[in-house]
Scaffold this motif. Structure first.
Motif, PDB file in Angstrom:
ATOM      1  N   ASP A  33       0.689  -1.295   0.066  1.00 55.19           N
ATOM      2  CA  ASP A  33      -0.009   0.009   0.104  1.00 55.19           C
ATOM      3  C   ASP A  33       0.654   1.159  -0.154  1.00 55.19           C
ATOM      4  N   ARG A  34       1.073   1.710  -1.196  1.00 55.91           N
ATOM      5  CA  ARG A  34       2.059   2.976  -1.296  1.00 55.91           C
ATOM      6  C   ARG A  34       1.361   4.381  -0.885  1.00 55.91           C
ATOM      7  N   PHE A  35       0.140   4.232  -0.759  1.00 49.09           N
ATOM      8  CA  PHE A  35      -0.743   5.343  -0.211  1.00 49.09           C
ATOM      9  C   PHE A  35      -0.175   5.609   1.279  1.00 49.09           C
ATOM     10  N   VAL A  36       0.081   4.728   1.817  1.00 48.54           N
ATOM     11  CA  VAL A  36       0.489   4.849   3.297  1.00 48.54           C
ATOM     12  C   VAL A  36       1.750   5.722   3.560  1.00 48.54           C
ATOM     13  N   GLY A  37       2.797   5.471   2.475  1.00 52.61           N
ATOM     14  CA  GLY A  37       4.079   6.438   2.372  1.00 52.61           C
ATOM     15  C   GLY A  37       5.000   5.758   3.432  1.00 52.61           C
ATOM     16  N   PRO A  38       6.112   6.471   3.390  1.00 56.21           N
ATOM     17  CA  PRO A  38       7.220   6.098   4.268  1.00 56.21           C
ATOM     18  C   PRO A  38       7.016   5.965   5.592  1.00 56.21           C
ATOM     19  N   TRP A  39       7.874   5.396   6.444  1.00 58.54           N
ATOM     20  CA  TRP A  39       7.836   5.413   7.939  1.00 58.54           C
ATOM     21  C   TRP A  39       8.187   6.982   8.258  1.00 58.54           C
ATOM     22  N   VAL A  40       8.972   7.611   7.713  1.00 58.48           N
ATOM     23  CA  VAL A  40       9.293   9.142   8.091  1.00 58.48           C
ATOM     24  C   VAL A  40       9.251   9.789   6.606  1.00 58.48           C
ATOM     25  N   GLU A  41       8.334  10.837   6.613  1.00 59.11           N
ATOM     26  CA  GLU A  41       8.446  11.742   5.537  1.00 59.11           C
ATOM     27  C   GLU A  41       9.269  12.945   5.666  1.00 59.11           C
ATOM     28  N   GLY A  42      10.402  12.884   4.921  1.00 57.93           N
ATOM     29  CA  GLY A  42      11.508  14.045   5.015  1.00 57.93           C
ATOM     30  C   GLY A  42      12.192  13.960   6.295  1.00 57.93           C
ATOM     31  N   GLU A  43      12.291  14.979   7.150  1.00 62.23           N
ATOM     32  CA  GLU A  43      13.019  14.821   8.486  1.00 62.23           C
ATOM     33  C   GLU A  43      12.067  14.286   9.393  1.00 62.23           C
ATOM     34  N   ALA A  44      12.529  13.495  10.240  1.00 59.97           N
ATOM     35  CA  ALA A  44      11.660  13.108  11.501  1.00 59.97           C
ATOM     36  C   ALA A  44      10.973  14.359  12.199  1.00 59.97           C
ATOM     37  N   GLU A  45       9.883  14.213  12.711  1.00 59.66           N
ATOM     38  CA  GLU A  45       9.007  15.350  13.792  1.00 59.66           C
ATOM     39  C   GLU A  45       8.791  14.921  14.984  1.00 59.66           C
ATOM     40  N   PRO A  46       9.618  14.773  15.866  1.00 62.38           N
ATOM     41  CA  PRO A  46       9.503  14.486  17.254  1.00 62.38           C
ATOM     42  C   PRO A  46       8.509  15.377  17.771  1.00 62.38           C
ATOM     43  N   VAL A  47       7.956  14.871  18.792  1.00 61.78           N
ATOM     44  CA  VAL A  47       7.035  15.607  19.697  1.00 61.78           C
ATOM     45  C   VAL A  47       7.962  16.204  20.543  1.00 61.78           C
ATOM     46  N   PRO A  48       7.997  17.377  21.170  1.00 63.28           N
ATOM     47  CA  PRO A  48       8.940  18.164  22.097  1.00 63.28           C
ATOM     48  C   PRO A  48       8.637  17.429  23.651  1.00 63.28           C
ATOM     49  N   GLY A  49       9.839  17.126  24.101  1.00 62.65           N
ATOM     50  CA  GLY A  49      10.077  16.642  25.118  1.00 62.65           C
ATOM     51  C   GLY A  49       8.982  17.138  26.117  1.00 62.65           C
ATOM     52  N   GLU A  50       8.977  18.694  26.445  1.00 64.13           N
ATOM     53  CA  GLU A  50       8.007  19.227  27.368  1.00 64.13           C
ATOM     54  C   GLU A  50       6.606  18.900  27.020  1.00 64.13           C
ATOM     55  N   VAL A  51       6.226  18.473  26.074  1.00 65.08           N
ATOM     56  CA  VAL A  51       4.892  18.112  25.600  1.00 65.08           C
ATOM     57  C   VAL A  51       4.565  16.654  26.005  1.00 65.08           C
ATOM     58  N   LEU A  52       5.572  15.759  25.779  1.00 67.22           N
ATOM     59  CA  LEU A  52       5.425  14.487  26.060  1.00 67.22           C
ATOM     60  C   LEU A  52       5.544  14.298  27.491  1.00 67.22           C
ATOM     61  N   ASP A  53       6.112  14.877  28.293  1.00 67.66           N
ATOM     62  CA  ASP A  53       6.274  14.658  29.800  1.00 67.66           C
ATOM     63  C   ASP A  53       4.943  14.994  30.438  1.00 67.66           C
ATOM     64  N   GLY A  54       4.151  15.641  30.030  1.00 65.90           N
ATOM     65  CA  GLY A  54       2.737  15.774  30.712  1.00 65.90           C
ATOM     66  C   GLY A  54       1.697  14.926  29.705  1.00 65.90           C
ATOM     67  N   ALA A  55       2.135  14.308  28.689  1.00 66.83           N
ATOM     68  CA  ALA A  55       0.848  13.888  27.797  1.00 66.83           C
ATOM     69  C   ALA A  55       0.060  12.507  28.152  1.00 66.83           C
ATOM     70  N   VAL A  56      -1.146  12.566  28.297  1.00 69.92           N
ATOM     71  CA  VAL A  56      -2.175  11.539  28.452  1.00 69.92           C
ATOM     72  C   VAL A  56      -3.126  11.612  27.323  1.00 69.92           C
ATOM     73  N   PHE A  57      -3.786  10.393  27.077  1.00 70.95           N
ATOM     74  CA  PHE A  57      -4.733  10.628  26.271  1.00 70.95           C
ATOM     75  C   PHE A  57      -6.124  11.379  26.855  1.00 70.95           C
ATOM     76  N   PRO A  58      -6.943  11.720  26.020  1.00 69.03           N
ATOM     77  CA  PRO A  58      -8.104  12.584  26.436  1.00 69.03           C
ATOM     78  C   PRO A  58      -9.078  11.943  27.491  1.00 69.03           C
ATOM     79  N   SER A  59      -8.882  10.750  27.678  1.00 65.81           N
ATOM     80  CA  SER A  59      -9.513   9.928  28.674  1.00 65.81           C
ATOM     81  C   SER A  59      -8.942  10.018  29.998  1.00 65.81           C
TER      82      SER A  59
END
Length: 223
Positions: A33-59
């Motif tokens: 399925d080529r429509f899904v594309g590559p694992w990483v498009e262009g440069e990797a886009e990490p979520v900033p550490g300060e966001v991940l530190d307190g991240a939870v799901f909406p629930s």
């Protein structure tokens, strides 16, 4: 098939996936399925550490360790799969956009085939779509985590009768199998239930989510 080791689970397994992807980030996620594309498009886009530190799901449920580690590496694959609200619709960056299973099934499979999964929405109230499948789809459903802090990944199949089947005990194993990091033997969505590395986790998730079964037919067709 070898027995389970720490490298086969959780963050350690996710690190193995990241190493494999970093070796060829433009490799297609799904060869069929080529429509899904590559694992990483262009440069990797990490979520900033300060966001991940307190991240939870909406629930309010915690992120599984595999997801937290993967997002620290790259977010583009999951963004393309609809895990986050579009920037113009979100009041915060990196806002998760889950759906109940029935709604997600309709988005992924269309109204006709997706509607029967609506009966499971109360049980699976916070779900995310993952790449994979042709007449089936892969869905991560949050709930009670397993011993590794992971949530199960199910296959939604409509090839015959609509059916939900446990496919992976966690996102860690889904990523590893999809990236070709782990060998997988046996046929059928739930083949990993017979794998010594993952059988205990698979059976635990089956008890928690499918009353001990590996699959469940969805025969509640709406009027």
């Amino acid at each position: 098939m070898t027995s389970s080791t720490a490298a086969d689970h959780g963050i350690a397994l996710t690190e193995r996936v990241i190493a494999a992807v970093e070796a060829d980030p433009q490799r297609l996620v799904l060869d069929y399925d080529r429509f899904v594309g590559p694992w990483v498009e262009g440069e990797a886009e990490p979520v900033p550490g300060e966001v991940l530190d307190g991240a939870v799901f909406p629930s309010g449920r915690p992120l599984p360790p595999s997801l937290r580690r993967w997002l620290a590496y790259d977010s583009s694959l999951l963004r393309r799969s609809g895990w986050f609200r579009p920037a113009e619709e979100s009041v915060r960056s990196w806002e998760f956009a889950p759906l109940p299973l029935g709604e997600l099934a309709v988005v992924a499979l269309g109204e006709g085939w997706g509607a029967p999964f609506g009966a499971l929405s109360e049980r699976f109230d916070e779900c995310f779509l993952l790449p994979g499948g042709s007449d089936s789809r892969r869905v991560l459903a949050t709930g009670e985590p397993d011993a590794y802090g992971e949530y199960p990944v199910f296959a939604l199949d409509v090839d015959d009768l609509p059916c939900i089947e446990l496919m992976y005990p966690g996102l860690d194993v889904y990523l590893a199998d999809t990236a070709g990091v782990i060998g997988r033997s046996g046929n059928g969505y739930s083949a990993l239930a017979g794998d010594p590395r993952y059988s205990r986790r698979m059976l635990t998730q089956a008890r928690r989510y499918l009353a001990g079964e590996l699959h469940e037919l969805c025969l509640d067709w709406p009027e």
